[in-house]
Scaffold this motif. Structure first.
Motif, short mmCIF file in Angstrom:
data_model
loop_
_atom_site.label_atom_id
_atom_site.label_comp_id
_atom_site.label_asym_id
_atom_site.label_seq_id
_atom_site.Cartn_x
_atom_site.Cartn_y
_atom_site.Cartn_z
N UNK A 1 4.83 -4.59 -14.14
CA UNK A 1 4.20 -4.72 -15.45
C UNK A 1 2.90 -3.92 -15.56
N UNK A 2 2.54 -3.20 -14.49
CA UNK A 2 1.38 -2.32 -14.56
C UNK A 2 0.09 -2.92 -14.04
N UNK A 3 0.19 -4.00 -13.25
CA UNK A 3 -1.01 -4.62 -12.68
C UNK A 3 -0.84 -4.76 -11.17
N UNK A 4 -1.96 -4.93 -10.48
CA UNK A 4 -1.93 -5.12 -9.03
C UNK A 4 -2.85 -6.27 -8.65
N UNK A 5 -2.52 -6.98 -7.56
CA UNK A 5 -3.41 -8.03 -7.09
C UNK A 5 -4.63 -7.44 -6.38
N UNK B 1 -4.90 -15.59 -8.30
CA UNK B 1 -4.95 -14.19 -7.86
C UNK B 1 -5.61 -13.33 -8.92
N UNK B 2 -6.72 -12.70 -8.56
CA UNK B 2 -7.41 -11.78 -9.47
C UNK B 2 -6.64 -10.46 -9.52
N UNK B 3 -6.53 -9.88 -10.72
CA UNK B 3 -5.72 -8.67 -10.89
C UNK B 3 -6.47 -7.58 -11.65
N UNK B 4 -5.99 -6.35 -11.47
CA UNK B 4 -6.50 -5.17 -12.17
C UNK B 4 -5.31 -4.29 -12.60
N UNK B 5 -5.49 -3.48 -13.65
CA UNK B 5 -4.43 -2.53 -14.02
C UNK B 5 -4.22 -1.51 -12.89
N UNK B 6 -2.99 -1.06 -12.71
CA UNK B 6 -2.69 -0.04 -11.73
C UNK B 6 -3.32 1.29 -12.12
N UNK C 1 0.20 5.61 -10.27
CA UNK C 1 1.19 4.70 -9.69
C UNK C 1 1.65 3.62 -10.68
N UNK C 2 1.18 3.72 -11.92
CA UNK C 2 1.57 2.73 -12.92
C UNK C 2 2.96 3.03 -13.46
N UNK C 3 3.75 2.02 -13.78
CA UNK C 3 5.07 2.26 -14.36
C UNK C 3 4.93 2.86 -15.76
N UNK C 4 5.93 3.63 -16.17
CA UNK C 4 5.85 4.28 -17.47
C UNK C 4 5.96 3.29 -18.62
N UNK C 5 6.76 2.25 -18.42
CA UNK C 5 6.97 1.29 -19.49
C UNK C 5 7.23 -0.07 -18.89
N UNK C 6 6.61 -1.07 -19.47
CA UNK C 6 6.86 -2.43 -19.00
C UNK C 6 8.23 -2.87 -19.47
N UNK C 7 9.04 -3.34 -18.55
CA UNK C 7 10.40 -3.73 -18.89
C UNK C 7 10.40 -4.98 -19.76
N UNK C 8 11.41 -5.04 -20.66
CA UNK C 8 11.56 -6.24 -21.48
C UNK C 8 12.01 -7.40 -20.60
N UNK C 9 11.58 -8.62 -20.93
CA UNK C 9 12.03 -9.77 -20.13
C UNK C 9 13.53 -9.99 -20.29
#
Length: 271
Positions: free
Chosen positions: A158-162, A246-251, A255-263
């Motif tokens: 989804x474009x985030x990392x721990x 868990x604290x997170x930040x955007x990738x 290395x970020x995905x091009x598009x967040x997949x639909x659920x």
């Protein structure tokens, strides 16, 4: 106080799989699905990371009729967990891990002394398959996360990392009710405002401290927050609220995905 890694821990780490030791084995507490999804996320498990701390928790008594934090106990519970986490992270560093996934923090009372508690932190050290170091924590060390393998994959996809496991603790004394107040509520439906106020305040303190840790880690937010409650064998009317997530930040862009997949909807076949 800082402890060196035990001799047996050093020997165990030498036998783990690495770029320099391709014939070694990895160890993990992942389920099969977690193992596959962590690999699908671009990471390889290296080995279990363990941290332990046996801690003597001091004694502090609250005013019988007053709601108040027991700061001596709050500091003890936080410091002991921090020691266990730091030692777990030291093992991850020693094995060359980029992070630790699926961290579990547990507390066990020891029979030797009623004031002794053992704090244990355990998780699986992972390394990025392509050697990308953009997943490390803000201090350059391994990230820590209590996310499951499935949630870890979903977060990255989804474009985030721990970044870091963050926590807050508050040990609180809940004031007793006097005899007349107790008698006044017999057989009645009525809110006990004193108890409500105490538990509300203690939870807020724990969450606020967790939030402060996330800010110090330069995170954007915290996911998977859980609030635990326990008395750990203390006297009556004393309870600990422990908030962890868990604290997170955007990738980073590369290395970020091009598009967040639909659920995807999943239907359970269980009764």
């Amino acid at each position: 106080m800082t402890l060196d890694l035990p001799a047996h821990a050093q020997e165990r780490l030498k036998g783990l799989r690495s770029s320099a030791h391709s014939t070694g084995v990895f160890t993990s507490d992942f389920s099969v699905n977690e193992f596959l999804l962590v690999r699908k996320a671009g990471f390889e498990p290296i080995g279990l990371c363990v941290g332990s701390c046996v801690y003597h928790v001091g004694i502090q008594y609250g005013n019988w009729s007053q709601n108040q934090e027991l700061e001596v106990l709050s500091k003890a519970m936080y410091h002991a967990r921090e020691l266990a986490m730091t030692r777990m992270r030291s093992e991850a560093t020693a094995m060359g891990a980029d992070g630790i996934v699926g961290v579990k923090l547990t507390i066990k009372r020891l029979e030797w002394d009623e004031h002794l508690l053992e704090f244990i932190a355990i998780g699986t050290g992972v390394v990025h398959a392509d050697g990308h170091r953009g997943f490390r924590a803000h201090d350059g060390g391994p990230f820590t996360s209590d996310l499951s393998g499935q949630d870890f994959w979903s977060l990255l996809h989804s474009g985030y990392r721990p970044v870091e496991m963050v926590m807050g603790s508050c040990v609180y004394h809940v004031a007793h009710r006097g005899f007349l107040k107790g008698l006044n509520t017999v057989g009645r439906n009525v809110e006990l405002e004193n108890f409500t106020s105490a538990l509300y305040e203690a939870r807020e303190v724990a969450i606020e401290r967790m939030q402060f840790e996330a800010s110090a880690a330069k995170a954007e937010g915290v996911v998977g927050v859980d609030i635990h409650e326990g008395s750990h064998g203390w006297q009556t009317h004393v309870i600990e609220f422990f908030a962890i997530g868990t604290a997170v930040l955007p990738l980073e862009a590369e290395i970020a995905p091009e598009k967040i997949a639909d659920p995807i909807m999943v239907l359970s076949v269980n009764d």
